[in-house]
Design a protein around this motif. Structure first.
Motif, short mmCIF file in Angstrom:
data_model
loop_
_atom_site.label_atom_id
_atom_site.label_comp_id
_atom_site.label_asym_id
_atom_site.label_seq_id
_atom_site.Cartn_x
_atom_site.Cartn_y
_atom_site.Cartn_z
N LYS A 1 0.82 -1.21 0.00
CA LYS A 1 0.00 0.00 0.00
C LYS A 1 0.85 1.26 0.00
CE LYS A 1 -3.92 0.33 0.94
NZ LYS A 1 -5.16 0.52 0.16
N PHE A 2 2.05 1.18 0.59
CA PHE A 2 2.84 2.37 0.87
C PHE A 2 3.83 2.76 -0.24
CE2 PHE A 2 1.61 0.85 5.11
CZ PHE A 2 0.94 1.98 5.55
N PHE A 3 3.86 2.01 -1.33
CA PHE A 3 4.83 2.35 -2.37
C PHE A 3 4.47 1.66 -3.68
CE2 PHE A 3 6.33 -1.42 -0.19
CZ PHE A 3 6.66 -2.28 -1.23
N THR A 4 5.13 2.10 -4.74
CA THR A 4 5.03 1.45 -6.03
C THR A 4 6.43 1.21 -6.56
OG1 THR A 4 2.93 2.55 -6.54
CG2 THR A 4 4.17 1.64 -8.40
N ARG A 5 6.74 -0.03 -6.92
CA ARG A 5 8.02 -0.32 -7.54
C ARG A 5 8.12 0.46 -8.84
NH1 ARG A 5 11.11 -4.73 -7.11
NH2 ARG A 5 12.39 -3.46 -8.49
N GLN A 6 9.30 0.96 -9.14
CA GLN A 6 9.44 1.87 -10.27
C GLN A 6 10.71 1.57 -11.05
OE1 GLN A 6 7.15 4.17 -11.01
NE2 GLN A 6 8.23 5.12 -12.72
N SER A 7 10.61 1.54 -12.36
CA SER A 7 11.78 1.39 -13.20
C SER A 7 12.48 2.74 -13.36
CB SER A 7 11.39 0.85 -14.58
OG SER A 7 10.83 -0.44 -14.48
N LEU A 8 13.75 2.68 -13.70
CA LEU A 8 14.50 3.90 -13.94
C LEU A 8 14.05 4.56 -15.24
CD1 LEU A 8 18.12 2.74 -13.02
CD2 LEU A 8 16.47 3.94 -11.57
N ASP A 9 14.22 5.87 -15.29
CA ASP A 9 13.88 6.66 -16.47
C ASP A 9 15.15 7.39 -16.89
OD1 ASP A 9 12.72 8.10 -18.46
OD2 ASP A 9 11.34 9.23 -17.20
N PRO A 10 16.01 6.75 -17.69
CA PRO A 10 17.35 7.29 -17.96
C PRO A 10 17.34 8.65 -18.64
CG PRO A 10 17.18 5.00 -18.66
CD PRO A 10 15.79 5.45 -18.36
#
Length: 491
Positions: A24-33
């Motif tokens: 609930k407290f976060f979202t996994r995120q990919s890098l945005d180079p």
């Protein structure tokens, strides 16, 4: 995309305890180079304290981490979810342009967040581009370093990287990413989010995590959530008093900008007061003065009341009893703040013991300063070095009378004149990051690529109690202007 791991030994030693909270407290995120990262400033002293290899951080691989192009070993990038009251209005927020890479475990065993600010869009961006411009990121670097030098709990800035890309705000501006270091990025707004959209079990998990991370001494006492509330109130009372004592104006004291760790966070439209006036506001968006200098203690109490509301389900099974417990805790803030502020003001005046008339003595000085438009920092600096001929206000009859009362007050304590002088010198900065000096440094860096002005400013403000000759130059006030100084949030 496939994320490339850094191979050079930079010293990263990352854990991800926040990622073990409920999803609930976060979202996994990919890098945005970004295309063309360029390191423009690195905080060497901070890097060493974190156990990092300064030389390696300046390599291509090292800079790639600051740019959000590569991940160091152990990183698990995520965007944190939170809500907040912004200028009194509740809304869903979250890291709209930031990524938590993980928590660095330092050589001394300390756990600190490593966050990229300006690293790209997230699910919480709400239509924003997720990027940051160079000027505001450099401002945060300067002010956080100044706050550290002043001895005020603060997040710190490890590095700023130019992205080689343009961001559009009111105009086209060079893009940048700031690497921020914090005890944690958990805010009052994080608890508001949990209370509004989470279960009691998820709220409890967050509270237990904060206790374990920031308040380990509380343990598993059955009243631990009440003790958590009281400790957060205590730390914020100490923090806001420190702000007031040096004339710092945060500018945007929303509940999402108040940490439960007690650190100052989010240096957007912040600035330091020149002329003493409790109504001072710098932020361009604070048109009603909600977050004016003199309002900061009351706003802190308001924010803490919102924090207390989130904890009600954990304080007691009976809601009425929980409310009473919360109200009792919040009612302590005013005295806690006032005691911290009074102690700090006594120190600024070289006073060691306590007398009932001290508050009146202090308030009288502030009233004289306000009436005559005296500079806050330079007035106390002049009193410290006992040069009461350098400021126009010092020639007035009312100040002369106040000065006599102050000298008499110093005479009613056992400590020597030299001891009072040392106390004042350690309590009154010789220099603060003057607004015109900050703007001068930012203009040189952003418009001309000249970082030497900023580097000199950082050197001066990093040790504000030195009273060096070089600092005297930076204590000079700006030329009078018909236009009031305004700051902007950078988003």
């Amino acid at each position: 995309m496939t994320e490339t791991k850094v191979k050079i030994d930079t010293g990263w030693n990352l854990d991800n305890s926040y990622a073990r909270l409920p999803k609930k407290f976060f979202t996994r995120q990919s890098l945005d180079p970004i295309r063309e990262p360029r390191l423009v400033i690195l905080n060497n002293k901070l890097a060493v304290s974190l156990g990092l290899n300064v030389q390696a951080l300046q390599s291509n691989d090292g800079v790639s981490v600051f740019a959000g192009n590569q991940l160091p070993d152990g990183a698990l990038p995520l965007a944190q979810a939170y809500a907040g009251h912004q200028f009194g209005h509740f809304t869903m927020l979250g890291d709209g342009r930031a990524l938590l890479l993980g928590e660095q475990i330092t050589p001394k065993g300390k756990r600190v967040d490593i966050q990229l600010k300006g690293s790209g869009r997230t699910p919480y961006s709400r239509g924003g581009d997720g990027r940051a411009s160079l000027g505001p990121m450099l401002r945060e670097y300067i002010i956080s370093e100044a706050m550290k030098g002043l001895g005020i709990p603060t997040t710190e800035s490890l590095a700023v990287v130019e992205t080689g890309e343009t961001v559009v705000r009111e105009t086209e501006q060079p893009g940048a990413i700031l690497t921020r270091v914090a005890a944690s990025h958990i805010r009052v707004g994080t608890f508001e989010y949990a209370a509004q959209w989470g279960t009691v079990k998820e709220l409890q998990a967050l509270a237990d995590y904060v206790l374990q991370r920031h308040y380990i001494g509380i343990g598993v006492d059955e009243d631990r959530y009440l003790l958590l509330l009281k400790e957060v109130i205590k730390r914020q009372a100490e923090l806001i008093a420190k702000w007031q004592l040096v004339g710092f104006i945060h500018g945007v004291m929303n509940t999402d900008n108040m940490t439960v760790s007690g650190e100052t966070i989010d240096y957007g439209p912040c600035a330091f007061m020149d002329t003493y006036d409790p109504a001072t506001v710098f932020s361009s968006i604070d048109i009603h003065g909600r977050y004016a200098y003199g309002n900061q203690p009351n706003i802190a109490a308001w924010n803490l009341a919102r924090f207390a509301e989130t904890l009600l389900p954990l304080l007691h099974d009976n809601e009425d009893q929980a409310v009473r417990m919360a109200e009792d805790a919040i009612s302590d803030f005013a005295d806690l703040y006032n005691n911290n502020w009074l102690a700090g003001m006594r120190a600024k005046l070289g006073i060691f013991n306590e007398e009932s008339q001290d508050e009146s003595l202090i308030e009288n000085l502030l009233n004289i300063m306000q009436k005559h438009g005296a500079d806050y920092t330079n007035t106390f600096q002049a009193l410290t070095v006992d040069k009461v001929s350098d400021i126009e206000m010092f020639d007035t009859e009312e100040f002369i009378q106040w000065y006599k009362l102050w000298k008499a007050r110093l005479g009613r304590q056992q400590e020597s004149k030299d001891s009072s002088h040392k106390l004042m010198k350690s309590s009154n900065p010789a220099v603060i990051p003057r607004n015109h000096r900050v703007e001068e440094a930012l203009e040189a860096a952003v418009k001309r690529g000249d970082y030497s002005v900023m580097e000199r400013l950082l050197e001066v403000i990093s040790n504000p109690y030195a009273y060096s000759q070089e600092q005297m130059e930076y204590a000079t006030l700006p030329e009078p202007s018909a236009c009031p100084y305004r700051t902007f949030c950078g988003t």
